[in-house]
Every structure is written in structure tokens, then in C-alpha cells.
Enzyme design. Sequence first.
Site, PDB file in Angstrom:
ATOM      1  N   HIS A  64       0.819  -1.217   0.000  1.00  0.00           N
ATOM      2  CA  HIS A  64       0.000   0.000   0.000  1.00  0.00           C
ATOM      3  C   HIS A  64       0.852   1.266   0.000  1.00  0.00           C
ATOM      4  CE1 HIS A  64      -3.271  -2.680   0.949  1.00  0.00           C
ATOM      5  NE2 HIS A  64      -2.644  -3.093   2.033  1.00  0.00           N
ATOM      6  N   HIS A  93       5.517   6.628   6.427  1.00  0.00           N
ATOM      7  CA  HIS A  93       5.176   6.135   5.088  1.00  0.00           C
ATOM      8  C   HIS A  93       4.730   7.304   4.220  1.00  0.00           C
ATOM      9  CE1 HIS A  93       1.386   6.162   7.339  1.00  0.00           C
ATOM     10  NE2 HIS A  93       0.892   6.603   6.192  1.00  0.00           N
ATOM     11  N   HIS A  95       2.328   8.939   0.739  1.00  0.00           N
ATOM     12  CA  HIS A  95       1.178   8.886  -0.173  1.00  0.00           C
ATOM     13  C   HIS A  95       1.514   9.731  -1.389  1.00  0.00           C
ATOM     14  CE1 HIS A  95      -1.493   7.098   2.911  1.00  0.00           C
ATOM     15  NE2 HIS A  95      -0.727   7.788   3.745  1.00  0.00           N
ATOM     16  N   HIS A 118       3.671  10.712   6.156  1.00  0.00           N
ATOM     17  CA  HIS A 118       2.985  10.535   7.441  1.00  0.00           C
ATOM     18  C   HIS A 118       3.931   9.877   8.431  1.00  0.00           C
ATOM     19  CE1 HIS A 118      -1.288  10.552   5.531  1.00  0.00           C
ATOM     20  NE2 HIS A 118      -0.820  11.766   5.756  1.00  0.00           N
ATOM     21  N   THR A 203      -6.251   7.049   7.413  1.00  0.00           N
ATOM     22  CA  THR A 203      -6.743   7.260   6.042  1.00  0.00           C
ATOM     23  C   THR A 203      -6.834   5.955   5.262  1.00  0.00           C
ATOM     24  OG1 THR A 203      -4.544   7.641   5.117  1.00  0.00           O
ATOM     25  CG2 THR A 203      -5.715   9.567   6.009  1.00  0.00           C
ATOM     26  N   THR A 204      -6.602   4.842   5.958  1.00  0.00           N
ATOM     27  CA  THR A 204      -6.732   3.517   5.334  1.00  0.00           C
ATOM     28  C   THR A 204      -7.608   2.647   6.251  1.00  0.00           C
ATOM     29  OG1 THR A 204      -4.707   2.818   6.480  1.00  0.00           O
ATOM     30  CG2 THR A 204      -4.460   3.579   4.218  1.00  0.00           C
TER      31      THR A 204
END
Length: 265
Positions: A64, A93, A95, A118, A203-204
Site C-alpha cells: 500500500h 510512510h 502517499h 505521514h 486514512t486507510t
Amino acid sequence: VAGNFSYDGTNGPSHWGKEHKMCLGKYQSPIDIEEKDVTTMTFPELQFSGIEGSHKAYMTNNGHTVMIQSFDSNVPSISGGSLNGTYVFQQLHFHWGQNDNLGSEDLINNHSFSMELHVVFWKKEYDSYEEAIKRNDGLTVLGYLYQAMDEPNPIFESIVQQMPDIIGVGSNVTISDNNVLKKLVAPDIASAQNYFTYSGSLTTPPCLEIVQWIDFVKPQHISHEQLAAFRSIQSTDGTNLTHNFRPVQPLDGRTVYRNIAGVES
Ligand code: 1SD
Ligand code: ZN
């Protein structure tokens, strides 16, 4: 299963709520932050500890995102600001988007940035990440925005150079630069107190509403080429992970604060 979510098609964001009811909740992230609507506030100083010095770190393709963790005894933590207590570093991580005009999760004045970092922290009082995520003040996430430009950003050098080692889902590599954590997380002192903060969610999936978001206002930069390296890794559905941002969610009456740093005494 949380592992089955993706960013397109039948496992895409508009379908997450079927298996994960909380993704349909009222305090979801990301959001669009409209500067004209924020409430200014002077919070105590946001404090970083355990960031200086080096950290042994490794990065993983979890299907992801590109995730960086550390097992170093020098564990970063943060406190102060809008936080009540000390929060311990778990992982960081990224995005990003299918092109340089989008990719950030939170938007500012409806503007998307090219990438968002993040940095996830859990509340120390709860003793572990696993326990913390059961509590409504369990996590805080620092958000850093990046705008694509021609100029490479040296902080991404080792990550980009070692990206070929984590093309496959589940693969990981030790990061050659032991200062990568310090470079990514330590914002320059002038910018660290300049942030938006609001209550929201992961957000996941499972979209838990347990996150105090702290988004630094001042964007940094990354080159077009460096950003392209992130899009080269594979995703859980076997295709390239060209984008991994969730669309913005309704604010629904929540207040977004902007910290205005107080005068030092
Ligand atoms: O997407 C991440 C997810 O990978 C996981 O890190 C979770 C915290 O454990 O946080 C979300 S996010 O809300 O930081 N994007
Ligand atoms: Zn994230």
C-alpha cells in the site's frame, strides 16, 4: 481483511465502508483545510525528542506504501503542542499520485501537493501500538507536504536509490543512510511550530477515528524523477502502485486549528 483494500475498482476507497464500517464515520481523514475557516490558537511548543543522532532503519513495500521502521534504541517521540502526553514513533510512510499534480491526502485550500509523508506515533501511556489503537486518543500523525520540482531533494537520495530492492510486495531493505529518519522527521526549527491540527482518522481501513493530525504548513520539495521512483513499486493487486491517496472526507462541523507560535519569553 484490511490487507485487501486498494485505491481503484471494487476494493477502492468508495467500497472500504462495506467491510470497515468506521470508514463511513463522521470524523474521517483526509480533509480539505480551508485557511479562511481555521481557528488560530497558541499551543504550547511542540517538542521532538530522540530525533537527533542516527537511527538504523529499514524500508518495506507493504503493498500500500513505502514504509520505514526502526529498531534503534534511540526511539523518537513527540509531546506538547495540541497533544496530551508523550507519543512514541511507530513508522513513517508516503502517499503519492499518478501524476505530480496530486498525491497528498490532506488538501490546503483545495490544493493537492505531489506527495505527503505521514509519521505515525502512539500514546506512550498505553504501552504499545496495539493497545493504543483501541483508544480514541491513541495515535498522532505528523503530515509533511512535498511539491514536485526539477531540483532533487537530498533527503530522498538513499530511499530512491534503494527503491529497486523493494519492488515486490513484502520485500524490505536496510536503508544505507542512518540519518534518514532524522532528515525526514526533524522539521527545521522555524517550521515545526507552524502547523494545522484537527481530530480525524486513519486514512486507510479500518479508518479508526483515533488520530490527532498535525500537518506542517510549509511544503518541502522533491524532484519529478525522485517521485517517479515511488510509483515503480508493486501493489497488492499486482499492478504498479501509481497512486495511494484517499479522497478528502467531509469535515462535518469539526474545527481545524492553526498554531500561531507564541512569543518566546
Ligand atoms: O495508511 C496508514 C496505515 O498504513 C497505517 O500506517 C496506519 C497506522 O497504523 O495509518 C495509516 S495513515 O492514516 O497514517 N495513512
Ligand atoms: Zn498515511
